[in-house]
Design an enzyme around this catalytic site. Structure first.
Site, PDB file in Angstrom:
ATOM      1  N   ILE A 127       0.834  -1.198   0.000  1.00 46.39           N
ATOM      2  CA  ILE A 127       0.000   0.000   0.000  1.00 46.39           C
ATOM      3  C   ILE A 127       0.871   1.251   0.000  1.00 46.39           C
ATOM      4  CG2 ILE A 127      -1.704   1.315   1.311  1.00 46.39           C
ATOM      5  CD1 ILE A 127      -2.380  -1.325   2.661  1.00 46.39           C
ATOM      6  N   CYS A 128       0.499   2.191  -0.870  1.00 48.22           N
ATOM      7  CA  CYS A 128       1.109   3.517  -0.862  1.00 48.22           C
ATOM      8  C   CYS A 128      -0.033   4.523  -0.793  1.00 48.22           C
ATOM      9  CB  CYS A 128       1.999   3.726  -2.081  1.00 48.22           C
ATOM     10  SG  CYS A 128       1.131   3.636  -3.655  1.00 48.22           S
ATOM     11  N   LYS A 129       0.227   5.753  -1.149  1.00 47.39           N
ATOM     12  CA  LYS A 129      -0.820   6.769  -1.047  1.00 47.39           C
ATOM     13  C   LYS A 129      -1.889   6.600  -2.127  1.00 47.39           C
ATOM     14  CE  LYS A 129      -1.507  11.743  -0.668  1.00 47.39           C
ATOM     15  NZ  LYS A 129      -0.850  13.049  -0.552  1.00 47.39           N
TER      16      LYS A 129
ATOM     17  N   MET B   3      -4.064   4.158  -0.093  1.00 52.40           N
ATOM     18  CA  MET B   3      -4.776   4.653   1.094  1.00 52.40           C
ATOM     19  C   MET B   3      -5.849   5.678   0.739  1.00 52.40           C
ATOM     20  SD  MET B   3      -4.055   3.039   3.819  1.00 52.40           S
ATOM     21  CE  MET B   3      -4.803   4.091   5.065  1.00 52.40           C
TER      22      MET B   3
END
Length: 108
Positions: A66-68, A95
């Site tokens: 998961i990243c932004k 996210m």
């Protein structure tokens, strides 16, 4: 109708919950501290190369990166697969999508 990113979030959540996988949050420390998925492992992308050993035991389990926004996670997923984490996969929307779906987060 839910978006394809929303559908992807649910699929990844089911893999973690149903098959003993983990979420790996690769955002920087400030973003992670502000809000992250409960029990997510945090290794910033810039440190992933030297901290893969912390993921021992997850080589054959779902490892959801998961990243932004879901963009940087592609790079991390490739690195992890090359290192033997065969079920590493990114979560579309990152996210931002998780938050848009109003799924729970914690802060630290």
């Amino acid at each position: 109708k839910e978006s394809s990113a929303a559908s992807d979030v649910y699929k990844r959540q089911n893999l973690v919950n149903g098959e003993g996988g983990i979420f790996l949050d690769i955002r920087d420390g400030a973003e992670y501290s502000k809000a992250h998925i409960a029990d997510a492992k945090h290794i910033p992308l810039t440190q992933l190369g030297t901290r893969k050993a912390e993921l021992a035991g997850f080589e054959e389990k779902p490892l959801i990166v998961i990243c932004k926004l879901g963009q940087s996670s592609g790079t991390a997923t490739r690195q992890l697969r090359e290192a033997g984490f065969s079920r590493a996969q990114k979560m579309s929307g990152g996210m931002m999508e998780w938050d848009a779906m109003k799924l729970p987060v914690v802060s630290s």
